[in-house]
Enzyme design. Sequence first.
Site, PDB file in Angstrom:
ATOM      1  N   LYS A   1      34.190  36.298  40.314  1.00 47.54           N
ATOM      2  CA  LYS A   1      34.348  37.171  41.481  1.00 47.54           C
ATOM      3  C   LYS A   1      35.184  38.390  41.117  1.00 47.54           C
ATOM      4  O   LYS A   1      36.242  38.279  40.509  1.00 47.54           O
ATOM      5  CB  LYS A   1      35.016  36.411  42.622  1.00 47.54           C
ATOM      6  CG  LYS A   1      35.268  37.264  43.863  1.00 47.54           C
ATOM      7  CD  LYS A   1      36.159  36.570  44.851  1.00 47.54           C
ATOM      8  CE  LYS A   1      36.620  37.510  45.956  1.00 47.54           C
ATOM      9  NZ  LYS A   1      37.401  38.660  45.448  1.00 47.54           N
TER      10      LYS A   1
ATOM     11  N   THR B   1      41.479  38.959  44.987  1.00 45.66           N
ATOM     12  CA  THR B   1      41.668  38.006  43.897  1.00 45.66           C
ATOM     13  C   THR B   1      40.407  37.895  43.053  1.00 45.66           C
ATOM     14  O   THR B   1      39.300  37.819  43.580  1.00 45.66           O
ATOM     15  CB  THR B   1      42.035  36.618  44.451  1.00 45.66           C
ATOM     16  OG1 THR B   1      43.218  36.733  45.242  1.00 45.66           O
ATOM     17  CG2 THR B   1      42.295  35.637  43.325  1.00 45.66           C
TER      18      THR B   1
ATOM     19  N   LEU C   1      38.157  32.689  47.432  1.00 42.65           N
ATOM     20  CA  LEU C   1      39.225  33.471  46.835  1.00 42.65           C
ATOM     21  C   LEU C   1      39.474  34.653  47.760  1.00 42.65           C
ATOM     22  O   LEU C   1      38.547  35.150  48.408  1.00 42.65           O
ATOM     23  CB  LEU C   1      38.829  33.973  45.444  1.00 42.65           C
ATOM     24  CG  LEU C   1      38.696  32.927  44.333  1.00 42.65           C
ATOM     25  CD1 LEU C   1      38.242  33.582  43.039  1.00 42.65           C
ATOM     26  CD2 LEU C   1      40.001  32.184  44.112  1.00 42.65           C
ATOM     27  N   ASP C   2      40.708  35.097  47.838  1.00 43.90           N
ATOM     28  CA  ASP C   2      41.028  36.243  48.677  1.00 43.90           C
ATOM     29  C   ASP C   2      40.279  37.482  48.205  1.00 43.90           C
ATOM     30  O   ASP C   2      39.840  37.569  47.046  1.00 43.90           O
ATOM     31  CB  ASP C   2      42.534  36.514  48.656  1.00 43.90           C
ATOM     32  CG  ASP C   2      43.332  35.407  49.340  1.00 43.90           C
ATOM     33  OD1 ASP C   2      42.738  34.713  50.188  1.00 43.90           O
ATOM     34  OD2 ASP C   2      44.518  35.254  49.016  1.00 43.90           O
ATOM     35  N   LYS C   3      40.168  38.447  49.078  1.00 45.58           N
ATOM     36  CA  LYS C   3      39.409  39.661  48.796  1.00 45.58           C
ATOM     37  C   LYS C   3      39.848  40.324  47.496  1.00 45.58           C
ATOM     38  O   LYS C   3      39.022  40.739  46.685  1.00 45.58           O
ATOM     39  CB  LYS C   3      39.560  40.646  49.961  1.00 45.58           C
ATOM     40  CG  LYS C   3      38.878  41.991  49.743  1.00 45.58           C
ATOM     41  CD  LYS C   3      39.101  42.913  50.932  1.00 45.58           C
ATOM     42  CE  LYS C   3      38.459  44.270  50.696  1.00 45.58           C
ATOM     43  NZ  LYS C   3      38.673  45.195  51.841  1.00 45.58           N
TER      44      LYS C   3
END
Length: 202
Positions: free
Chosen positions: A120, A164, A160-162
Amino acid sequence: MSSKSPQDSLLTSSSETGLSENGSSNEEVIEIEVPVDCVGERLDVIAAQLFPDFSRGRLQQWIKDGHLRVNDLAGKPKQKLQGGEILTLAPEPEVQGDWLAEDIALDIVYEDEHILVLNKEANRVVHPAAGNQTGTLLNGLLHHDQNLANLPRGGIVHRLDKDTTGLMVVARTLTAHQSLVAQLQREAWWQAIRGRGRRLSA
């Protein structure tokens, strides 16, 4: 308290039919053993606990339609279980959300008919939500494999956070999704047990 998590009951699951053109299976069967401490519980109640990705109402209908069986026999939602039974679920494919497929570049590092692993990128929202209906990782995944629309959360089992970056595992079949969710829940359960043990010994 029992030392066995409910997700330890997940058995090896299988695909009953061939694969579609893009590698995803068309129909799957999931088998789960009912924990022995569930004696006297209703079938629909236990099914909702063991198959948390599906609503109790949908599971009740699948029991009535014969898509969810007990020891390979037709059951009834109110049927009382003794523990140790094998629940066999052959869910009907159904689009899980009103998501759009978008041609978004994905950094896929591994892929087979069951899962894919991708890296990601930063500044990418994982799943559509209010204010972020497009441009998300899931939108790109649906363009890569349209059958993901039939899976809970489009096959995404963790986030996962934006901002990260990192590797994410995405299920491509319901069997893989159920297995990955069970593994994550089992790990969270053991972490909770270990944390409780540390507090008690402090």
